[in-house]
Design an enzyme around this catalytic site. Structure first.
Site, PDB file in Angstrom:
ATOM      1  N   LYS A  80       0.848  -1.203   0.000  1.00 12.66           N
ATOM      2  CA  LYS A  80       0.000   0.000   0.000  1.00 12.66           C
ATOM      3  C   LYS A  80       0.875   1.242   0.000  1.00 12.66           C
ATOM      4  O   LYS A  80       1.925   1.260   0.660  1.00 12.66           O
ATOM      5  CB  LYS A  80      -0.905  -0.030   1.243  1.00 12.66           C
ATOM      6  CG  LYS A  80      -2.000   1.040   1.253  1.00 12.66           C
ATOM      7  CD  LYS A  80      -2.923   0.844   2.468  1.00 12.66           C
ATOM      8  CE  LYS A  80      -4.001   1.901   2.563  1.00 12.66           C
ATOM      9  NZ  LYS A  80      -4.865   1.713   3.755  1.00 12.66           N
ATOM     10  N   SER A 155      -9.820   2.184   2.928  1.00  9.97           N
ATOM     11  CA  SER A 155      -8.984   2.940   2.026  1.00  9.97           C
ATOM     12  C   SER A 155      -8.066   2.063   1.171  1.00  9.97           C
ATOM     13  O   SER A 155      -7.560   2.510   0.155  1.00  9.97           O
ATOM     14  CB  SER A 155      -8.110   3.916   2.823  1.00  9.97           C
ATOM     15  OG  SER A 155      -7.233   3.196   3.683  1.00  9.97           O
ATOM     16  N   SER A 179      -9.716  -0.385   6.993  1.00  8.46           N
ATOM     17  CA  SER A 179      -9.203  -0.277   5.625  1.00  8.46           C
ATOM     18  C   SER A 179      -8.517  -1.505   5.043  1.00  8.46           C
ATOM     19  O   SER A 179      -8.151  -1.505   3.872  1.00  8.46           O
ATOM     20  CB  SER A 179      -8.245   0.903   5.524  1.00  8.46           C
ATOM     21  OG  SER A 179      -8.987   2.086   5.540  1.00  8.46           O
TER      22      SER A 179
HETATM   23  N1  GLN Z   1     -12.912   4.187   6.312  1.00  8.22           N
HETATM   24  C1  GLN Z   1     -12.361   4.601   7.573  1.00  8.22           C
HETATM   25  C2  GLN Z   1     -12.030   6.060   7.509  1.00  8.22           C
HETATM   26  O1  GLN Z   1     -12.342   6.662   6.557  1.00  8.22           O
HETATM   27  C3  GLN Z   1     -11.166   3.775   7.917  1.00  8.22           C
HETATM   28  C4  GLN Z   1      -9.927   4.196   7.224  1.00  8.22           C
HETATM   29  C5  GLN Z   1      -8.754   3.313   7.531  1.00  8.22           C
HETATM   30  O2  GLN Z   1      -8.859   2.256   8.138  1.00  8.22           O
HETATM   31  N2  GLN Z   1      -7.591   3.776   7.128  1.00  8.22           N
HETATM   32  O3  GLN Z   1     -11.468   6.620   8.400  1.00  8.22           O
END
Ligand code: GLN
Length: 501
Positions: A80, A155, A179
């Site tokens: 990532k 994400s 994410s």
């Molecule tokens: N979707 C969640 C957010 O927007 C989690 C993001 C993540 O785990 N990096 O914060």
């Protein structure tokens, strides 16, 4: 598509060890697949053909010379783009970092390199890991390989899509509120968030440091176990790193697969994480898997964590507070782009403001503003302070139920992959997509998504297993049993039959 790419990382590792294939051949197959289909998926921000092939050739040479290698040596991986890789562009899917090439490796990157896994590239994501759909990327959204009109989750949509579409057998993600697990849910892959502190965060570009954790995305539970074992362990460079030996996760999964019994296992169904607001197909798949666990000998208990209701609220105060502090370092002075104001004096402060205005996207700005607000003198107690108290109550809820059961289970997300644009106009609707994953981050406990069904619309569904902190071993055992009791979901991804260029 090259049939090799359908194999799991551990199967490929065996073939490499037996000399049936070489790492160069395998890495080239991954790169060819990326070239053939990634314009349809957009899973990668950067592909490192030369670097990956050089590592592969080196591993092949060392194997030929009879050196003892790591079990996964030679198996390609994608990383990532918020995990730093020395000399390889790292963007966090933001404009603000420009073409920044990190001068050092993250601890997980070092471990991957030492073990000899070719890094084929850096994967797309929501900017600075903020989002649930990968639509907030400065490099354009990633498409779901199951249906390219739909989101791949976020994400870490790039890592999940790359694995689901057979571009690579292994990938790394980061999970601050879901994410890793949520993109795994919508792409039919296995994604795990280890216990907080089990994997070093050194070199992971921080989003919310008390919640962030690096973890694996794969197509099988055993692969996730093997990758976690490789990247885990104590790191003096991370002050929150757990000083404990890494549990033998792969061995546990492999022996469970052989035994396949649930006798004596107590599984808690979390009342608050499977009721209202969940799609019918998701609930049906969840109930069917719970029933199979019961038939296999597990004792199923319904449990309640009354404060989980407030998880989302607490998360969206604590996370932005930490975000506003962590992202202060992107100021046009230290990394990435620098933008000068178009008019007026060029002072340091005005350059910082112009750089941040041009460099950050809307979602990042929204969270920085929210975070500075909740930390401001007049509101600190009311917002940030209260959220921290709620966080403690959630942790206590988990402590309480884990005194009664070995693991907790729930659907990983409330609905299958939605269409692009469906939730971008309403940030709250997007935030709600993480109701089932966020509690684990607030409590620091491990969680994993195991694909367990395909919906009536032909989209993957996943099952979440949560365990107490440091309970990754039992989590993997149960995940492995769930996998054994479910159809092969990953194997049904339509991208396997795409015509290649
Ligand atoms: N979707 C969640 C957010 O927007 C989690 C993001 C993540 O785990 N990096 O914060």
């Amino acid at each position: 598509m090259n049939e090799l790419l359908k194999k799991s990382a551990l199967e490929l590792a065996d073939m490499l060890a037996d000399g049936q294939i070489t790492s160069v051949e395998l890495t080239q197959a991954c790169l060819d697949r990326i070239d053939a289909i990634d314009d349809r998926v957009n899973a990668f921000i950067t592909v490192d053909r030369e670097g990956a092939l050089a590592t592969a050739a080196d591993v092949d040479a060392r194997r030929a010379a009879g050196q003892t290698l790591h079990r996964l040596a030679g198996v390609p991986i994608a990383v990532k783009d918020n995990v730093v890789t020395r000399g390889l562009r790292t963007t966090c899917a933001s404009r603000i970092l420009g073409d920044w090439e990190p001068p050092y490796d993250a601890t997980v990157t070092t471990k991957i390199k030492e073990a000899g896994l070719p890094i084929v590239g850096k994967t797309n994501m929501d900017e600075f890991a903020m989002g649930s759909s990968t639509e907030h990327s400065a490099f354009g959204a990633t498409k779901n390989p199951w249906d390219t009109e739909r989101i791949p989750g976020g994400s870490g949509g790039g890592s999940a899509a790359a694995v689901a579409a057979y571009m690579v057998p292994l990938a790394l993600g980061s999970d601050t509120g879901g994410s890793i697990r949520q993109p795994a849910f919508v792409t039919g892959t296995v994604g795990a968030k280890p216990t907080y502190g089990a994997v070093s965060r050194f070199g992971l570009v921080a989003m919310a440091s008390s919640l962030d954790q690096i973890g694996p995305v794969t197509r099988t539970v055993a692969d996730a176990a093997a990758l976690t074992e490789l990247i885990g362990g104590f790191d003096p460079n991370d002050s929150t790193s757990l000083n404990e030996p890494v549990p033998a996760l792969t061995q546990a999964v492999e022996s469970v697969a052989a035994q396949g019994s649930m006798k004596g296992l107590k599984v808690g169904v979390v009342k608050e994480l499977s009721g209202e607001g969940y799609q019918k197909d998701v609930i049906d798949a969840f109930n069917a898997t719970v029933e199979k666990l019961r038939e296999a000998g597990a004792e199923i208990v319904e449990v309640s964590c009354p404060h989980l209701e407030y998880s989302l609220g607490a998360y969206y105060l604590i996370m932005p507070a930490e975000v506003s502090s962590n992202l202060a370092r992107f100021d046009g002075m230290r990394y990435g782009i620098r933008v000068e104001p178009t008019e007026g004096p060029v002072t340091a402060e005005r350059v910082m403001a112009a750089t941040r205005e041009a460099g950050f996207g809307d979602e990042v700005k929204r969270r920085i503003i929210l975070g500075t607000h909740v930390l401001s003198a007049g509101y600190y107690d009311a917002y940030y302070g209260s959220a921290q108290k709620v966080r403690t109550l959630i942790q206590r809820d988990f402590d309480e139920v884990f005194s009664q059961v070995d693991v907790l289970v729930s659907p990983t997300a409330p609905e299958t992959a939605f269409r692009f644009g469906e939730k971008t106009a309403d940030p709250l609707a997007m935030y709600l997509y993480d109701v089932a994953t966020i509690p684990a981050n607030l409590a620091g406990i491990p969680g994993v998504n195991v694909p367990n069904a395909v919906s009536s619309e032909g989209l993957p569904i996943g099952f979440q297993v949560l365990a107490p902190a440091r309970g990754d071993l039992v989590m993997y055992k149960v995940a492995s049993l769930v996998e054994a009791l479910s159809d092969d979901v990953a194997g049904q991804c339509p991208a396997a039959n795409w015509e290649e260029k």
